[in-house]
Design an enzyme around this catalytic site. Sequence first.
Site, PDB file in Angstrom:
ATOM      1  N   TYR A  19       5.583  -9.004   8.678  1.00  0.00           N
ATOM      2  CA  TYR A  19       4.964  -7.419   8.781  1.00  0.00           C
ATOM      3  C   TYR A  19       5.264  -7.079  10.423  1.00  0.00           C
ATOM      4  CZ  TYR A  19       2.946  -8.032   4.211  1.00  0.00           C
ATOM      5  OH  TYR A  19       2.660  -8.187   2.876  1.00  0.00           O
ATOM      6  N   ASP A  65       0.932  -1.232  -0.006  1.00  0.00           N
ATOM      7  CA  ASP A  65       0.090  -0.148  -0.076  1.00  0.00           C
ATOM      8  C   ASP A  65       0.953   1.293  -0.047  1.00  0.00           C
ATOM      9  OD1 ASP A  65      -2.242  -1.550   0.161  1.00  0.00           O
ATOM     10  OD2 ASP A  65      -2.581  -1.396   2.142  1.00  0.00           O
ATOM     11  N   ASP A  94      -7.738   1.333   7.183  1.00  0.00           N
ATOM     12  CA  ASP A  94      -6.677   1.611   7.746  1.00  0.00           C
ATOM     13  C   ASP A  94      -6.815   3.243   8.104  1.00  0.00           C
ATOM     14  OD1 ASP A  94      -6.473   3.276   5.199  1.00  0.00           O
ATOM     15  OD2 ASP A  94      -4.610   1.960   4.488  1.00  0.00           O
ATOM     16  N   ARG A 118      -4.541  -5.203   6.725  1.00  0.00           N
ATOM     17  CA  ARG A 118      -5.457  -4.265   7.064  1.00  0.00           C
ATOM     18  C   ARG A 118      -6.702  -4.988   7.704  1.00  0.00           C
ATOM     19  NH1 ARG A 118      -6.824  -1.227   2.229  1.00  0.00           N
ATOM     20  NH2 ARG A 118      -5.849  -2.610   1.136  1.00  0.00           N
TER      21      ARG A 118
END
Length: 198
Positions: free
Chosen positions: A60, A32, A74, A165
């Site tokens: 992550y 993203d 988000d 997300r």
Amino acid sequence: MYKERGFTSHDVVAKLRGILHMKKIGHTGTLDPDATGVLPVCLGKATKVCGLLTDKDKTYRAVVKLGVMTNTEDMTGEILAKHPVLVTKEQIERAVSKFVGEIEQVPPMYSALKVNGKKLCDLARAGVTVERQARPVQIYSIEIIKMELPRVCMRVRCSKGTYIRTLCQDIGEKLSCGACMESLLRTKVSEFCVQDAL
């Protein structure tokens, strides 16, 4: 490469084309624009192996903000609801542990995934919502690094196709207070680590 905030994965490829004066460059999996971290990029003949690298496990570091729900899942999106965060750390740990293993995820509308040749994010921006099928993804581990409510910082190791997300939003749903992703850093793709990225 280390993708900085504000760049799309395609921007990184375009910049590299200019720097290296090469046409044949491909990235191995979209991050993203607001996310940062490792983006393996293939040059020249190596673009043939792009597909092999996208299949790899990813790690992550994400910050979940509890009590806030947005249309993009988000903090870049429009706030849809706010709820008080009345959960204990033990309840959060229990809820998070339920997502380890094979889970089903509905891809977010704000994603680069294509339906009938159109990107979901383009449809979402045009105000169109389409039905998405839940897809199986594998969460190998979730480690809670720090809790300073309403924020929870966690390390997630997962399979390709996992939307962090969506994981954050689903954790919020499980806790009945809602949640969205505040920040995301991809620290590892296969053997490529953030500390070695340029």
